[in-house]
Design a protein around this motif. Sequence first.
Motif, PDB file in Angstrom:
ATOM      1  N   GLU A   1      30.818  39.698  50.885  1.00 54.60           N
ATOM      2  CA  GLU A   1      30.853  38.249  51.104  1.00 54.60           C
ATOM      3  C   GLU A   1      30.444  37.495  49.842  1.00 54.60           C
ATOM      4  O   GLU A   1      31.086  36.511  49.447  1.00 54.60           O
ATOM      5  CB  GLU A   1      29.929  37.887  52.269  1.00 54.60           C
ATOM      6  N   ALA A   2      29.387  37.968  49.192  1.00 56.26           N
ATOM      7  CA  ALA A   2      28.941  37.332  47.956  1.00 56.26           C
ATOM      8  C   ALA A   2      29.985  37.500  46.860  1.00 56.26           C
ATOM      9  O   ALA A   2      30.254  36.556  46.093  1.00 56.26           O
ATOM     10  CB  ALA A   2      27.614  37.928  47.509  1.00 56.26           C
ATOM     11  N   ALA A   3      30.579  38.678  46.780  1.00 57.02           N
ATOM     12  CA  ALA A   3      31.593  38.933  45.755  1.00 57.02           C
ATOM     13  C   ALA A   3      32.767  37.982  45.903  1.00 57.02           C
ATOM     14  O   ALA A   3      33.327  37.509  44.905  1.00 57.02           O
ATOM     15  CB  ALA A   3      32.067  40.382  45.832  1.00 57.02           C
ATOM     16  N   LEU A   4      33.139  37.687  47.138  1.00 56.29           N
ATOM     17  CA  LEU A   4      34.264  36.775  47.361  1.00 56.29           C
ATOM     18  C   LEU A   4      33.912  35.354  46.926  1.00 56.29           C
ATOM     19  O   LEU A   4      34.798  34.595  46.511  1.00 56.29           O
ATOM     20  CB  LEU A   4      34.675  36.806  48.833  1.00 56.29           C
ATOM     21  N   GLU A   5      32.641  34.997  47.019  1.00 55.29           N
ATOM     22  CA  GLU A   5      32.226  33.670  46.559  1.00 55.29           C
ATOM     23  C   GLU A   5      32.113  33.600  45.043  1.00 55.29           C
ATOM     24  O   GLU A   5      32.116  32.499  44.474  1.00 55.29           O
ATOM     25  CB  GLU A   5      30.888  33.285  47.191  1.00 55.29           C
ATOM     26  N   LEU A   6      32.016  34.749  44.404  1.00 51.57           N
ATOM     27  CA  LEU A   6      31.776  34.780  42.959  1.00 51.57           C
ATOM     28  C   LEU A   6      33.001  35.221  42.165  1.00 51.57           C
ATOM     29  O   LEU A   6      32.905  35.473  40.963  1.00 51.57           O
ATOM     30  CB  LEU A   6      30.609  35.738  42.655  1.00 51.57           C
TER      31      LEU A   6
ATOM     32  N   ARG B   1      40.638  42.688  57.644  1.00 50.68           N
ATOM     33  CA  ARG B   1      40.900  41.421  58.338  1.00 50.68           C
ATOM     34  C   ARG B   1      41.091  40.253  57.383  1.00 50.68           C
ATOM     35  O   ARG B   1      41.411  39.139  57.826  1.00 50.68           O
ATOM     36  CB  ARG B   1      39.747  41.111  59.296  1.00 50.68           C
ATOM     37  N   ASN B   2      40.870  40.471  56.111  1.00 50.46           N
ATOM     38  CA  ASN B   2      40.934  39.375  55.148  1.00 50.46           C
ATOM     39  C   ASN B   2      42.325  39.302  54.525  1.00 50.46           C
ATOM     40  O   ASN B   2      42.697  40.157  53.726  1.00 50.46           O
ATOM     41  CB  ASN B   2      39.876  39.587  54.057  1.00 50.46           C
ATOM     42  N   PRO B   3      43.109  38.284  54.844  1.00 55.23           N
ATOM     43  CA  PRO B   3      44.467  38.193  54.301  1.00 55.23           C
ATOM     44  C   PRO B   3      44.496  37.927  52.802  1.00 55.23           C
ATOM     45  O   PRO B   3      45.552  38.069  52.174  1.00 55.23           O
ATOM     46  CB  PRO B   3      45.087  37.027  55.085  1.00 55.23           C
ATOM     47  N   GLY B   4      43.363  37.578  52.233  1.00 51.61           N
ATOM     48  CA  GLY B   4      43.311  37.302  50.804  1.00 51.61           C
ATOM     49  C   GLY B   4      43.024  38.519  49.958  1.00 51.61           C
ATOM     50  O   GLY B   4      42.912  38.409  48.734  1.00 51.61           O
ATOM     51  N   LEU B   5      42.908  39.676  50.609  1.00 49.45           N
ATOM     52  CA  LEU B   5      42.610  40.907  49.879  1.00 49.45           C
ATOM     53  C   LEU B   5      43.694  41.949  50.111  1.00 49.45           C
ATOM     54  O   LEU B   5      44.232  42.067  51.210  1.00 49.45           O
ATOM     55  CB  LEU B   5      41.263  41.489  50.331  1.00 49.45           C
ATOM     56  N   GLU B   6      44.009  42.689  49.063  1.00 47.35           N
ATOM     57  CA  GLU B   6      44.820  43.893  49.195  1.00 47.35           C
ATOM     58  C   GLU B   6      43.980  45.046  48.660  1.00 47.35           C
ATOM     59  O   GLU B   6      43.266  44.889  47.664  1.00 47.35           O
ATOM     60  CB  GLU B   6      46.135  43.768  48.416  1.00 47.35           C
TER      61      GLU B   6
ATOM     62  N   GLY C   1      34.040  66.564  43.660  1.00 43.04           N
ATOM     63  CA  GLY C   1      33.632  66.955  42.316  1.00 43.04           C
ATOM     64  C   GLY C   1      32.148  67.111  42.209  1.00 43.04           C
ATOM     65  O   GLY C   1      31.473  67.552  43.147  1.00 43.04           O
ATOM     66  N   LEU C   2      31.606  66.744  41.055  1.00 42.55           N
ATOM     67  CA  LEU C   2      30.188  66.898  40.787  1.00 42.55           C
ATOM     68  C   LEU C   2      29.312  66.205  41.822  1.00 42.55           C
ATOM     69  O   LEU C   2      28.200  66.655  42.112  1.00 42.55           O
ATOM     70  CB  LEU C   2      29.864  66.345  39.393  1.00 42.55           C
ATOM     71  N   LYS C   3      29.797  65.110  42.370  1.00 43.49           N
ATOM     72  CA  LYS C   3      29.024  64.339  43.333  1.00 43.49           C
ATOM     73  C   LYS C   3      29.391  64.680  44.771  1.00 43.49           C
ATOM     74  O   LYS C   3      29.033  63.940  45.699  1.00 43.49           O
ATOM     75  CB  LYS C   3      29.229  62.839  43.081  1.00 43.49           C
ATOM     76  N   GLY C   4      30.084  65.795  44.968  1.00 39.84           N
ATOM     77  CA  GLY C   4      30.439  66.204  46.319  1.00 39.84           C
ATOM     78  C   GLY C   4      31.695  65.509  46.814  1.00 39.84           C
ATOM     79  O   GLY C   4      32.586  65.164  46.027  1.00 39.84           O
ATOM     80  N   TRP C   5      31.751  65.295  48.122  1.00 40.95           N
ATOM     81  CA  TRP C   5      32.936  64.695  48.761  1.00 40.95           C
ATOM     82  C   TRP C   5      32.620  63.244  49.088  1.00 40.95           C
ATOM     83  O   TRP C   5      31.771  62.951  49.912  1.00 40.95           O
ATOM     84  CB  TRP C   5      33.262  65.478  50.031  1.00 40.95           C
ATOM     85  N   ASP C   6      33.299  62.348  48.411  1.00 40.97           N
ATOM     86  CA  ASP C   6      33.047  60.924  48.635  1.00 40.97           C
ATOM     87  C   ASP C   6      34.305  60.137  48.303  1.00 40.97           C
ATOM     88  O   ASP C   6      35.412  60.643  48.455  1.00 40.97           O
ATOM     89  CB  ASP C   6      31.851  60.448  47.814  1.00 40.97           C
ATOM     90  N   GLY C   7      34.158  58.918  47.843  1.00 41.32           N
ATOM     91  CA  GLY C   7      35.335  58.117  47.521  1.00 41.32           C
ATOM     92  C   GLY C   7      34.976  56.665  47.283  1.00 41.32           C
ATOM     93  O   GLY C   7      33.805  56.271  47.353  1.00 41.32           O
ATOM     94  N   LEU C   8      35.988  55.857  47.005  1.00 41.32           N
ATOM     95  CA  LEU C   8      35.766  54.452  46.696  1.00 41.32           C
ATOM     96  C   LEU C   8      36.910  53.597  47.210  1.00 41.32           C
ATOM     97  O   LEU C   8      38.025  54.089  47.425  1.00 41.32           O
ATOM     98  CB  LEU C   8      35.614  54.243  45.195  1.00 41.32           C
ATOM     99  N   ILE C   9      36.608  52.358  47.424  1.00 41.96           N
ATOM    100  CA  ILE C   9      37.604  51.351  47.787  1.00 41.96           C
ATOM    101  C   ILE C   9      37.866  50.502  46.547  1.00 41.96           C
ATOM    102  O   ILE C   9      36.935  50.084  45.861  1.00 41.96           O
ATOM    103  CB  ILE C   9      37.107  50.455  48.931  1.00 41.96           C
ATOM    104  N   ILE C  10      39.131  50.251  46.282  1.00 35.91           N
ATOM    105  CA  ILE C  10      39.523  49.321  45.225  1.00 35.91           C
ATOM    106  C   ILE C  10      40.304  48.187  45.891  1.00 35.91           C
ATOM    107  O   ILE C  10      41.329  48.425  46.516  1.00 35.91           O
ATOM    108  CB  ILE C  10      40.379  49.989  44.143  1.00 35.91           C
ATOM    109  N   ALA C  11      39.767  46.983  45.776  1.00 38.81           N
ATOM    110  CA  ALA C  11      40.400  45.806  46.378  1.00 38.81           C
ATOM    111  C   ALA C  11      40.726  44.789  45.299  1.00 38.81           C
ATOM    112  O   ALA C  11      40.055  44.733  44.254  1.00 38.81           O
ATOM    113  CB  ALA C  11      39.500  45.178  47.434  1.00 38.81           C
TER     114      ALA C  11
END
Length: 225
Positions: free
Chosen positions: A154-159, A199-204, A212-222
């Motif tokens: 929410e803060a990121a969207l304001e900034l 739910r945010n139409p302004g984001l894709e 890898g080294l940090k195990g099994w994880d991942g990231l979101i890129i919007a």
Amino acid sequence: MNRYESTSAWRDVDDYFIEALVSEDEALVAARESGATTTMPNAEVAANHGALLGLLVQIAGAKRVLEFGTLAGYSTIWFARAVGDDGNVITLELEEQNAAIARENIARAEVQDRVEVRVGPAADSARELIDSGAPPFDLVFIDADKPSNPRYLEAALELTRSGAIIVIDNVVRDGAVVQPDTNDARVHGVREVVDDISRNPGLEATALQTVGLKGWDGLIIARRK
């Protein structure tokens, strides 16, 4: 073989690509190793992920980066180098102990002129930026306490403004993200932020699993449309 038994192979593959493709100088190595002395030991991103973050900044032409979660400043250095001499990175850290370590590492990397470390609860620091009318950021990296992910988004969207990139780390959590009935507040924080993005139409956006080294994880890129 179940999904957890290939950890050694994951590490070997990461080591191979890092050695072949990623250039860590003494300052980055020192920052990574000093992560062991923070309040969350060895929680910094892996070297190949640090390089990815730097590449995202350069691909996007980002000059202003906001980071939620500093620790020893390892990813901060990748960001600071990627934005260049005329760029700026603001990184938000809860603990003064970690901030002190990060400042030392940032100075060793000679990028202190373009980095500001703000200490305190990240949501409060972000609100201060919003209330002060801070110029918009081109890229935001969310890698702090996971239950607060929705507040940080929410803060990121304001900034930010149209075209900005928002990256959220540690979203797979050894596959626990698909367990809605878990008692893990970190998983709920990830699932809530995924719902908010969807739910945010302004984001894709998309999400990538990593091993890898940090195990099994991942990231979101919007990306803001």
